[in-house]
Design an enzyme around this catalytic site. Structure first.
Site, PDB file in Angstrom:
ATOM      1  N   THR A 268       0.881  -1.168   0.000  1.00 42.24           N
ATOM      2  CA  THR A 268       0.000   0.000   0.000  1.00 42.24           C
ATOM      3  C   THR A 268       0.914   1.211   0.000  1.00 42.24           C
ATOM      4  OG1 THR A 268      -1.673  -1.122   1.334  1.00 42.24           O
ATOM      5  CG2 THR A 268      -1.707   1.259   1.419  1.00 42.24           C
TER       6      THR A 268
ATOM      7  N   THR B  42      -4.185   1.421  -2.647  1.00 39.82           N
ATOM      8  CA  THR B  42      -3.684   0.051  -2.773  1.00 39.82           C
ATOM      9  C   THR B  42      -4.501  -0.748  -3.768  1.00 39.82           C
ATOM     10  OG1 THR B  42      -3.105  -1.938  -1.498  1.00 39.82           O
ATOM     11  CG2 THR B  42      -5.168  -0.893  -0.936  1.00 39.82           C
TER      12      THR B  42
ATOM     13  N   ARG C 216     -13.398  -8.020  -2.007  1.00 38.51           N
ATOM     14  CA  ARG C 216     -12.742  -7.871  -0.697  1.00 38.51           C
ATOM     15  C   ARG C 216     -12.195  -6.442  -0.550  1.00 38.51           C
ATOM     16  NH1 ARG C 216      -7.400  -6.117   0.942  1.00 38.51           N
ATOM     17  NH2 ARG C 216      -7.017  -6.977   2.995  1.00 38.51           N
TER      18      ARG C 216
ATOM     19  N   THR D  95      -0.068   0.024   6.514  1.00 36.98           N
ATOM     20  CA  THR D  95       0.077  -0.980   5.457  1.00 36.98           C
ATOM     21  C   THR D  95       0.137  -2.332   6.158  1.00 36.98           C
ATOM     22  OG1 THR D  95       2.490  -0.942   5.528  1.00 36.98           O
ATOM     23  CG2 THR D  95       1.444   0.589   4.017  1.00 36.98           C
ATOM     24  N   GLY D  96      -0.135  -3.370   5.410  1.00 38.16           N
ATOM     25  CA  GLY D  96      -0.071  -4.698   6.014  1.00 38.16           C
ATOM     26  C   GLY D  96      -1.417  -5.391   5.955  1.00 38.16           C
TER      27      GLY D  96
HETATM   28  N1  ASP Z   1      -3.374  -2.995   3.805  1.00 38.68           N
HETATM   29  C1  ASP Z   1      -3.595  -3.459   2.452  1.00 38.68           C
HETATM   30  C2  ASP Z   1      -4.831  -4.294   2.398  1.00 38.68           C
HETATM   31  O1  ASP Z   1      -5.080  -5.038   3.331  1.00 38.68           O
HETATM   32  C3  ASP Z   1      -2.484  -4.218   1.858  1.00 38.68           C
HETATM   33  C4  ASP Z   1      -1.092  -3.942   2.351  1.00 38.68           C
HETATM   34  O2  ASP Z   1      -0.769  -2.873   2.762  1.00 38.68           O
HETATM   35  O3  ASP Z   1      -0.239  -4.838   2.329  1.00 38.68           O
HETATM   36  O4  ASP Z   1      -5.504  -4.264   1.387  1.00 38.68           O
END
Ligand code: ASP
Length: 318
Positions: free
Chosen positions: A166, A184, A194, A217-218
């Site tokens: 993201t 993202t 989703r 992020t995550g």
């Molecule tokens: N947070 C983002 C999501 O869950 C993806 C990411 O940052 O890795 O879509």
């Protein structure tokens, strides 16, 4: 004036600093930085070149929030437009709503004259196909949208350690106003429709000039459940320092139960302009760029390990 951002924002930070230096607003700077990342086909977690969902379609999520009045706009599961952050901004500025999803977001994008784009690059398509093989042959891949068992495949195809990403950008303008923005393509091979934390105010982003701003992020599902970005701000509101607030929010993530616990990261600033990054991964970094600097500096995030557990229900879809 300053910018604080996730590492992948480097492609847009110089332009965003030019915006701030020439008197532009924090929201202008955030939009400028994020648009550059959305247009970067080498970043497979945002905009053009983003990895697609299980059906091979790129679905984008983005959101932003202004700290001076807590206005916010977001779009999710948006297909066919390159700059979800700009559409999110227009949701904030033109509508009495905060959040549009799917077909409604597409309709609004068309209505405001946003440019349609093909987001799936050959490279991303190849990675998508490879992720589903060898279990599925090429013929099966072409018929993915006819399947009635996608919920089985999402568990097989989704690897929490390699399919996410993201962009996060926090800007503070000459007036001292904060804005935070996030964009993202979400998880590769996600179930169609989703939506992660990124477009959800309070989960993936939050800004309040009186206290600070934060962006994540995550593993988005975790940030939604723990209301991570808002928690950081709330902890500062009740008197904790930026560092303490961030630690508490990371520990909240560690308290989550369930089978799907993986990595999380966030960046945050307080109202004095102190900045910090946290990550459950070692050696993670973030970017800081103050008006007095010639270029952004890369700084280490504080590492707080999360107890990882990712338990698939079905190991074999055959
Ligand atoms: N947070 C983002 C999501 O869950 C993806 C990411 O940052 O890795 O879509």
């Amino acid at each position: 004036m300053f910018l604080v951002a996730s590492h992948n924002a480097h492609v847009g930070l110089n332009q965003a600093m030019d915006v701030l230096r020439s008197g532009g607003s924090a929201v202008d700077a955030v939009e400028t930085a994020i648009r550059a990342v959305e247009a970067n086909a080498d970043d497979h977690s945002v905009g053009l070149g983003g990895y697609p969902n299980l059906l091979g379609e790129v679905e984008l999520d983005a959101g932003l929030m202004q700290g001076h009045d807590l206005t916010s706009g977001a779009v999710a599961a948006l297909r066919g437009y390159l700059h979800p952050i700009s559409i999110a901004r227009q949701v904030m500025e033109r509508l009495p709503h905060v959040f549009l999803v799917g077909d409604g977001a597409v309709r609004f994008a068309a209505e405001i004259g946003a440019k349609p784009a093909t987001l799936l690059t050959p490279e991303a398509q190849e990675t998508w196909a490879r992720g589903l093989q060898p279990e599925l042959a090429s013929d099966d891949l072409a018929r993915m949208n006819k399947r009635h068992d996608l919920s089985r495949w999402v568990e097989i195809a989704t690897d929490p350690e390699r399919t996410r990403g993201t962009v996060n950008v926090i800007a503070c303008d000459r007036q001292g106003h904060l804005c935070v923005g996030v964009s993202t393509s979400g998880w590769a091979w996600k179930y169609p429709g989703r939506v992660g934390d990124s477009p959800v105010a309070g989960a993936g982003f939050y800004a309040d000039d009186r206290y600070g701003a934060a962006a994540c992020t995550g593993t988005g599902e975790m940030a939604i459940r723990a209301a991570t970005a808002h928690s950081v701000i709330l902890y500062m509101k009740i008197g904790l320092s930026l560092g303490e607030a961030g630690r508490r929010a990371m520990h909240d993530l560690n308290d989550l139960g369930g089978r799907y616990i993986a990595g999380m990261n966030f960046i945050a600033v307080d109202r004095q302009g102190n900045h910090i990054g946290f990550s459950s991964y070692e050696d993670a970094t973030y970017l800081h760029f103050a008006e007095t600097m010639e270029a952004p500096e890369e700084l280490p995030r504080i590492h707080i390990p999360l107890r990882q557990r990712w338990v698939k229900v079905q190991e074999d879809p055959a």
